[in-house]
Design an enzyme around this catalytic site. Structure first.
Site, PDB file in Angstrom:
ATOM      1  N   HIS A  58      -7.325   0.999  -5.000  1.00  0.00           N
ATOM      2  CA  HIS A  58      -7.494   1.967  -4.023  1.00  0.00           C
ATOM      3  C   HIS A  58      -7.955   3.485  -4.411  1.00  0.00           C
ATOM      4  O   HIS A  58      -7.349   4.213  -5.562  1.00  0.00           O
ATOM      5  CB  HIS A  58      -6.728   2.760  -2.985  1.00  0.00           C
ATOM      6  N   GLU A  60      -8.022   5.972  -3.619  1.00  0.00           N
ATOM      7  CA  GLU A  60      -7.228   7.819  -3.169  1.00  0.00           C
ATOM      8  C   GLU A  60      -6.133   7.773  -4.319  1.00  0.00           C
ATOM      9  O   GLU A  60      -5.934   8.675  -4.845  1.00  0.00           O
ATOM     10  CB  GLU A  60      -6.854   7.257  -1.009  1.00  0.00           C
ATOM     11  N   CYS A  88      -4.172   3.918   3.642  1.00  0.00           N
ATOM     12  CA  CYS A  88      -3.147   3.315   3.186  1.00  0.00           C
ATOM     13  C   CYS A  88      -2.320   3.753   3.369  1.00  0.00           C
ATOM     14  O   CYS A  88      -1.483   5.160   3.355  1.00  0.00           O
ATOM     15  CB  CYS A  88      -3.107   2.018   2.688  1.00  0.00           C
ATOM     16  N   CYS A  91      -1.480   4.539  -0.430  1.00  0.00           N
ATOM     17  CA  CYS A  91      -2.266   6.062  -0.943  1.00  0.00           C
ATOM     18  C   CYS A  91      -1.572   7.419  -0.265  1.00  0.00           C
ATOM     19  O   CYS A  91      -1.628   8.437  -0.454  1.00  0.00           O
ATOM     20  CB  CYS A  91      -3.369   6.006  -0.614  1.00  0.00           C
TER      21      CYS A  91
END
Length: 150
Positions: A58, A60, A88, A91
Protein backbone atom coordinates in the site's frame (compact mmCIF):
# COMPACT_ATOMS: atom_id res chain seq x y z
CA UNK A 1 -7.81 26.40 8.66
CA UNK A 2 -5.77 29.25 7.26
CA UNK A 3 -5.58 29.82 3.50
CA UNK A 4 -1.80 29.20 3.56
CA UNK A 5 -2.21 25.81 5.25
CA UNK A 6 -5.11 24.89 2.98
CA UNK A 7 -3.10 25.75 -0.16
CA UNK A 8 -0.16 23.65 1.09
CA UNK A 9 -2.50 20.74 1.70
CA UNK A 10 -3.92 21.10 -1.79
CA UNK A 11 -0.47 21.34 -3.36
CA UNK A 12 0.72 18.14 -1.69
CA UNK A 13 -2.58 16.39 -2.35
CA UNK A 14 -2.28 17.20 -6.06
CA UNK A 15 1.01 15.27 -6.07
CA UNK A 16 -0.74 12.39 -4.29
CA UNK A 17 -3.36 12.42 -7.04
CA UNK A 18 -0.62 12.30 -9.71
CA UNK A 19 0.88 9.26 -7.99
CA UNK A 20 -2.59 7.70 -7.69
CA UNK A 21 -3.23 8.22 -11.42
CA UNK A 22 0.10 6.54 -12.24
CA UNK A 23 -0.82 3.63 -9.97
CA UNK A 24 -4.18 3.28 -11.69
CA UNK A 25 -2.52 3.30 -15.10
CA UNK A 26 -0.24 0.46 -13.88
CA UNK A 27 -3.26 -1.63 -12.85
CA UNK A 28 -3.16 -0.74 -9.15
CA UNK A 29 -5.66 0.87 -6.82
CA UNK A 30 -5.55 4.63 -7.31
CA UNK A 31 -3.71 5.68 -4.15
CA UNK A 32 -0.72 7.98 -3.74
CA UNK A 33 1.04 9.12 -0.58
CA UNK A 34 3.60 11.73 0.48
CA UNK A 35 5.39 12.28 3.77
CA UNK A 36 6.56 15.82 4.49
CA UNK A 37 8.60 17.20 7.39
CA UNK A 38 8.72 20.97 7.54
CA UNK A 39 9.28 22.03 3.94
CA UNK A 40 11.07 18.79 2.99
CA UNK A 41 9.40 16.07 0.95
CA UNK A 42 10.75 13.03 2.77
CA UNK A 43 9.05 10.22 0.82
CA UNK A 44 6.45 9.51 -1.80
CA UNK A 45 4.91 6.30 -3.05
CA UNK A 46 2.16 4.94 -5.24
CA UNK A 47 0.25 1.72 -4.64
CA UNK A 48 2.27 -1.38 -5.64
CA UNK A 49 0.30 -4.38 -4.39
CA UNK A 50 -0.23 -6.09 -7.75
CA UNK A 51 2.94 -5.00 -9.57
CA UNK A 52 5.08 -5.75 -6.52
CA UNK A 53 3.22 -8.94 -5.59
CA UNK A 54 3.23 -7.48 -2.08
CA UNK A 55 0.14 -7.59 0.10
CA UNK A 56 1.72 -4.78 2.15
CA UNK A 57 2.49 -2.71 -0.95
CA UNK A 58 0.00 0.00 0.00
CA UNK A 59 1.27 3.47 -0.80
CA UNK A 60 1.14 4.58 2.84
CA UNK A 61 3.24 1.62 4.06
CA UNK A 62 5.73 2.12 1.24
CA UNK A 63 6.02 5.84 2.01
CA UNK A 64 6.50 5.13 5.74
CA UNK A 65 9.27 2.63 4.92
CA UNK A 66 11.00 5.14 2.64
CA UNK A 67 10.68 7.95 5.20
CA UNK A 68 12.20 5.78 7.94
CA UNK A 69 15.08 4.84 5.65
CA UNK A 70 15.63 8.44 4.52
CA UNK A 71 15.54 9.86 8.06
CA UNK A 72 17.31 6.80 9.54
CA UNK A 73 14.74 6.47 12.33
CA UNK A 74 11.38 4.90 13.13
CA UNK A 75 10.37 8.16 14.81
CA UNK A 76 8.39 10.15 12.27
CA UNK A 77 6.89 12.56 14.78
CA UNK A 78 6.75 16.00 13.26
CA UNK A 79 5.93 14.51 9.85
CA UNK A 80 2.73 14.97 7.88
CA UNK A 81 1.40 12.09 5.78
CA UNK A 82 -0.74 13.04 2.79
CA UNK A 83 -2.75 10.34 1.07
CA UNK A 84 -5.34 10.45 -1.66
CA UNK A 85 -7.48 7.78 0.02
CA UNK A 86 -7.98 7.04 3.72
CA UNK A 87 -5.41 4.61 5.13
CA UNK A 88 -6.68 1.10 5.83
CA UNK A 89 -6.12 -0.60 9.19
CA UNK A 90 -2.70 -1.96 8.19
CA UNK A 91 -1.52 1.44 7.01
CA UNK A 92 -3.00 3.11 10.09
CA UNK A 93 -0.96 0.76 12.27
CA UNK A 94 2.25 1.76 10.44
CA UNK A 95 1.36 5.44 10.83
CA UNK A 96 0.70 5.04 14.55
CA UNK A 97 3.82 2.93 15.20
CA UNK A 98 6.02 5.64 13.70
CA UNK A 99 4.30 8.53 15.47
CA UNK A 100 3.37 10.57 12.39
CA UNK A 101 1.84 13.78 13.72
CA UNK A 102 -0.69 14.70 11.03
CA UNK A 103 -2.60 12.74 8.39
CA UNK A 104 -4.23 14.60 5.53
CA UNK A 105 -6.76 12.52 3.58
CA UNK A 106 -8.43 13.13 0.25
CA UNK A 107 -11.23 10.55 0.15
CA UNK A 108 -12.54 8.65 3.19
CA UNK A 109 -13.50 4.96 2.99
CA UNK A 110 -16.13 4.03 5.53
CA UNK A 111 -15.84 0.25 5.18
CA UNK A 112 -12.21 -0.40 6.14
CA UNK A 113 -10.62 2.95 6.81
CA UNK A 114 -8.48 3.45 9.87
CA UNK A 115 -10.23 6.74 10.62
CA UNK A 116 -13.88 6.60 9.55
CA UNK A 117 -14.76 2.92 9.94
CA UNK A 118 -16.05 1.28 13.11
CA UNK A 119 -12.39 0.33 13.84
CA UNK A 120 -10.66 3.74 14.03
CA UNK A 121 -7.10 2.49 14.64
CA UNK A 122 -5.71 5.77 13.33
CA UNK A 123 -7.35 7.86 16.04
CA UNK A 124 -7.99 5.44 18.92
CA UNK A 125 -6.56 6.95 22.09
CA UNK A 126 -6.95 3.85 24.28
CA UNK A 127 -4.24 1.60 22.80
CA UNK A 128 -1.56 0.96 25.44
CA UNK A 129 1.98 2.02 24.54
CA UNK A 130 1.05 4.15 21.54
CA UNK A 131 1.77 7.82 21.25
CA UNK A 132 -1.17 10.20 20.94
CA UNK A 133 -3.11 9.84 17.68
CA UNK A 134 -2.29 12.12 14.77
CA UNK A 135 -4.38 15.11 13.86
CA UNK A 136 -6.51 14.01 10.91
CA UNK A 137 -7.92 16.31 8.23
CA UNK A 138 -10.18 14.85 5.55
CA UNK A 139 -11.76 16.01 2.33
CA UNK A 140 -8.78 17.71 0.67
CA UNK A 141 -9.51 17.41 -3.07
CA UNK A 142 -11.94 14.58 -2.28
CA UNK A 143 -13.85 14.97 -5.56
CA UNK A 144 -10.66 14.57 -7.58
CA UNK A 145 -9.67 11.51 -5.54
CA UNK A 146 -13.13 9.98 -5.98
CA UNK A 147 -12.97 10.56 -9.75
CA UNK A 148 -9.86 8.34 -9.94
CA UNK A 149 -11.68 5.54 -8.14
CA UNK A 150 -14.88 5.70 -10.22
Amino acid sequence: MSDEINSSHELYMRRCLELAAAALQAGEAAVGTLIVRGEELVAEAAERVMTGLDVAGHSEVLAVRLACQHLKTFDLSGCILYTSVEPCWMCSYAIRQTGISHVIIGLTTLDKGGFSSKYPILTASDIPGWSPPPLVITGILAKEAAALRA
